[in-house]
Write a protein that holds these residues in place. Sequence first.
Motif, PDB file in Angstrom:
ATOM      1  N   TYR A 109       0.839  -1.202   0.000  1.00  0.00           N
ATOM      2  CA  TYR A 109       0.000   0.000   0.000  1.00  0.00           C
ATOM      3  C   TYR A 109       0.874   1.252   0.000  1.00  0.00           C
ATOM      4  N   VAL A 135       1.060   4.282  -2.748  1.00  0.00           N
ATOM      5  CA  VAL A 135       0.892   5.720  -2.497  1.00  0.00           C
ATOM      6  C   VAL A 135       2.077   6.488  -3.067  1.00  0.00           C
ATOM      7  N   ILE A 138       1.877   6.744  -6.829  1.00  0.00           N
ATOM      8  CA  ILE A 138       0.856   7.711  -7.261  1.00  0.00           C
ATOM      9  C   ILE A 138       1.379   9.136  -7.079  1.00  0.00           C
ATOM     10  N   GLY A 141       0.693   2.406  -9.209  1.00  0.00           N
ATOM     11  CA  GLY A 141       0.326   2.655  -7.824  1.00  0.00           C
ATOM     12  C   GLY A 141      -1.007   2.045  -7.462  1.00  0.00           C
ATOM     13  N   GLU A 142      -1.998   2.217  -8.336  1.00  0.00           N
ATOM     14  CA  GLU A 142      -3.325   1.649  -8.062  1.00  0.00           C
ATOM     15  C   GLU A 142      -3.279   0.122  -8.038  1.00  0.00           C
ATOM     16  N   ILE A 188      -1.987  -0.861  -4.618  1.00  0.00           N
ATOM     17  CA  ILE A 188      -3.018  -0.657  -3.600  1.00  0.00           C
ATOM     18  C   ILE A 188      -4.082  -1.748  -3.692  1.00  0.00           C
ATOM     19  N   PRO A 210      -3.600   8.128  -1.012  1.00  0.00           N
ATOM     20  CA  PRO A 210      -3.041   8.309  -2.366  1.00  0.00           C
ATOM     21  C   PRO A 210      -3.211   9.755  -2.863  1.00  0.00           C
TER      22      PRO A 210
END
Length: 597
Positions: A557, A561, A564, A572-573, A576, A597
């Motif tokens: 996670y 972040v 992003i 990044g997504e 996550i 984020p």
Amino acid sequence: MPLSAFAECKRSKVDLPVTIQGTRPVIGAKFNGQDVRLLVDSGASFSMISSAVVEQFKLRTGMAPFGLVMRGVGGSTVPSLAIVKVFTIANADVSNVEFLVSGNEVGAGSNNVGLIGQNFLEKWDVEYDLANGMIRLMKDEGCHKALLAYWLTPGQSYTEISIQRPTPREPLTIGSAYVNGVKIRVIFDTGASLSLLSLAAAERAGVKVDMPGVVDGGLTRGIGRNTVRTYIAPFDSFKFQDGEEIRHTHLRIADININSSDMLLGADFFLSHRVFVANSQNKLYFTYNGGPVFNLTTASKPAPDSTTSNPATDTAPDSAANTAEAQHANSDANKAGGEQIDAAALARRGTGFAGRRDFEHALADFTRASELEPGNAEYLYLRGQVHAQKGDADKAMTDFNRALELKPDHVPALMSRAELRIRTRNMAEARTDLDAVNKFAAKQADVRYELGFAYQRINLQPIAIEQFDLWIPAHDEDGRLADALTGRCRARALMGRDLALALKDCNAAVRRSAKGSNAGILDIRALVRLRLGDYDKSIDDYDAALKIEPQNAGALYGRGVAKIKKKKIVEGEADIANAEKIAPKIAERFKALGIAP
């Protein structure tokens, strides 16, 4: 021939009652009239205390002999010297006793101030009857040809080996054994909680860490700053010439240099045997008590392993590989020589059973000791510890409560009750216990290390930092320093304060940690760098942490972040999303830290 056959053989002895902490023997003594507890460490050349103890007892200090370096599993350290004006052992006062001073916490637990080493032990013949809670120091005259294992019964098997004559340069108890038929030098070391074979000796015996059947054995520590990664590997045979042999066994191995020897036979070996070190004959005798010879549990480290999880505290159950050892002779460990034993002896024997994970016999001994002395808080605490190890939290809590009714300042019971309350999410009462420990414990007490992590677990980060601030300066050479530095870094990272100091701590912790075992440290440092806006280095640390622990949701996670923030939206997504699959509430935990984020 047996001892009784020699009319001219005369023996005097001093009994040292011992308590087993974990697997290691601890005795009571006094420094200048104050009660202390000391580990009996046959693998230490000299008696030692930590620098924190010097400050606590205001001891006079001086220079150690020029060129003296203490070496152990964790590396080496250069000690100084402290003098105890009046040292009391076995009710006898000895003046101006010298102890070497190390930055390590050199005892076996938070209530111990140091250790007794071979500069004291080599003056005697020493019997280690740890299963029954006793060490006996003996002076034998006219017994040079006698069989000194006096407890033998007719027909009972025993092992007798030659040991090296102690010298000022090498005062340790050193003998020989065979691993897969290859001769090795072994040190008989009550101060080592686990027996440990060097990687070089394992390879000479045909075993390498990348072979099938070799598994991670966790980390271990000793004298010196470093932690050492261990492995558990299968061996065809471990034996002594013309004596005991254990076939199809497992041994713990590590890449270590052990004073020109190949293996430490640790306190696990001593608990499973009754051992007589006959320095007067340069021989060693032992008989088997029963149970596992080698402790193959995998110890977890107390340092945080994720930005959003608590420090690990549990250990894995005993390895099934111990079965062969457990069956290789009959057990007589629950005998105490046939004599009537009192409550104190029962309790000491109970700690021996607990050290061998024979919980039923341990509980029986502690229960009987408590019946004989119902006002003794220590026996209730010890029984509570066994209940906790068995997973019976309710019975453990009952015993801790009763112990603290009798002795409200019993620090170990307070810490154990706090741990149980934390596990059941009773944070308010856990804090009450921790605050009591904070009040009762000496400023320099080793329990400050445990307190720091405990306060951290109930999210009292400022008080956790206070505990680490007290502990860290007095333990510059301690093998646990990397964990403490990580704890202090983590506290500041979670609060988002003093981030430059946090980064300094995490950098020091990384330097001191074993490669491949520092995912938790890298994870915390990545969080610090994320908060500082250093996204590239944060991503680098998260990458390194995830290489070691791919399923670390917090690292995934946090990396998401950071990516992003670097405008790498898709990557990044994806991080996550993967983190939320592992830990669905991970976003809430980061949001509570003020990170999104």
